[in-house]
Design a protein around this motif. Sequence first.
Motif, PDB file in Angstrom:
ATOM      1  N   PRO A 104       0.819  -1.218   0.000  1.00 14.53           N
ATOM      2  CA  PRO A 104       0.000   0.000   0.000  1.00 14.53           C
ATOM      3  C   PRO A 104       0.853   1.268   0.000  1.00 14.53           C
ATOM      4  O   PRO A 104       1.929   1.302   0.588  1.00 14.53           O
ATOM      5  CB  PRO A 104      -0.821  -0.105   1.282  1.00 14.53           C
ATOM      6  N   ASP A 149      -0.181   1.462  14.371  1.00 18.84           N
ATOM      7  CA  ASP A 149      -0.498   1.136  12.994  1.00 18.84           C
ATOM      8  C   ASP A 149      -2.018   1.154  12.842  1.00 18.84           C
ATOM      9  O   ASP A 149      -2.736   0.624  13.673  1.00 18.84           O
ATOM     10  CB  ASP A 149       0.059  -0.255  12.678  1.00 18.84           C
ATOM     11  N   ASN A 150      -2.530   1.789  11.806  1.00 17.36           N
ATOM     12  CA  ASN A 150      -3.976   1.902  11.645  1.00 17.36           C
ATOM     13  C   ASN A 150      -4.555   0.805  10.760  1.00 17.36           C
ATOM     14  O   ASN A 150      -5.650   0.921  10.261  1.00 17.36           O
ATOM     15  CB  ASN A 150      -4.364   3.287  11.118  1.00 17.36           C
ATOM     16  N   VAL A 151      -3.807  -0.271  10.582  1.00 19.05           N
ATOM     17  CA  VAL A 151      -4.300  -1.413   9.835  1.00 19.05           C
ATOM     18  C   VAL A 151      -4.835  -2.430  10.832  1.00 19.05           C
ATOM     19  O   VAL A 151      -4.171  -2.798  11.781  1.00 19.05           O
ATOM     20  CB  VAL A 151      -3.180  -2.043   8.976  1.00 19.05           C
ATOM     21  N   ASP A 193      -2.322   6.830   6.312  1.00 13.71           N
ATOM     22  CA  ASP A 193      -1.648   6.911   7.593  1.00 13.71           C
ATOM     23  C   ASP A 193      -1.945   8.250   8.257  1.00 13.71           C
ATOM     24  O   ASP A 193      -2.029   9.275   7.604  1.00 13.71           O
ATOM     25  CB  ASP A 193      -0.147   6.697   7.430  1.00 13.71           C
ATOM     26  N   PRO A 205      -3.093  -0.077  -4.028  1.00 13.30           N
ATOM     27  CA  PRO A 205      -3.691   0.028  -2.691  1.00 13.30           C
ATOM     28  C   PRO A 205      -3.066   1.203  -1.951  1.00 13.30           C
ATOM     29  O   PRO A 205      -1.905   1.551  -2.189  1.00 13.30           O
ATOM     30  CB  PRO A 205      -3.333  -1.305  -2.033  1.00 13.30           C
ATOM     31  N   MET A 206      -3.840   1.838  -1.087  1.00 13.13           N
ATOM     32  CA  MET A 206      -3.347   3.004  -0.361  1.00 13.13           C
ATOM     33  C   MET A 206      -3.530   2.826   1.141  1.00 13.13           C
ATOM     34  O   MET A 206      -4.472   2.177   1.586  1.00 13.13           O
ATOM     35  CB  MET A 206      -4.085   4.260  -0.823  1.00 13.13           C
ATOM     36  N   LEU A 207      -2.629   3.425   1.883  1.00 10.22           N
ATOM     37  CA  LEU A 207      -2.693   3.451   3.334  1.00 10.22           C
ATOM     38  C   LEU A 207      -2.829   4.915   3.737  1.00 10.22           C
ATOM     39  O   LEU A 207      -1.956   5.727   3.435  1.00 10.22           O
ATOM     40  CB  LEU A 207      -1.420   2.840   3.945  1.00 10.22           C
ATOM     41  N   PRO A 262       1.715   4.673   1.346  1.00  6.67           N
ATOM     42  CA  PRO A 262       1.442   5.469   2.555  1.00  6.67           C
ATOM     43  C   PRO A 262       1.283   6.944   2.157  1.00  6.67           C
ATOM     44  O   PRO A 262       2.263   7.668   2.014  1.00  6.67           O
ATOM     45  CB  PRO A 262       2.689   5.232   3.419  1.00  6.67           C
TER      46      PRO A 262
END
Length: 87
Positions: free
Chosen positions: A28, A76-78, A69, A65-67, A30
Motif C-alpha cells: 500500500p 499502525d492503523n491497519v 496513515d 492500494p493506499m494506506l 502510505p
Amino acid sequence: MRELPKSIDADLVIEISRLLDDRAKSAPVPVHKLASMISNSLETDLPTASIEELIVEMAMTRQLPMLFDLPGADADNVISIALARAS
C-alpha cells in the motif's frame, strides 16, 4: 485524471509518478508519509494536503492500494480482518 491547475509543478508530478512506479504493486502507498517526504525533498508552493490529493489521484489511476496513515499516530492503523469481525 483531471486537468491539473497551473500552480502544480511538473517536477512534482514526475517525482510522484517515479515513486509510485517504483513501488511494489501489492504494497500500500502510505499517502501522508509519501506527501511529507516529497514536500521535504522538492521545492513546491503546494501544501501537503494538495500533494496528498494528487498522490491519491495518481495511485487510483494505477489501481494501487493506499494506506491513509495518520500524522503523529504511533499505532499502525491497519486492523486484521479477524479482529474486525470479532468486534
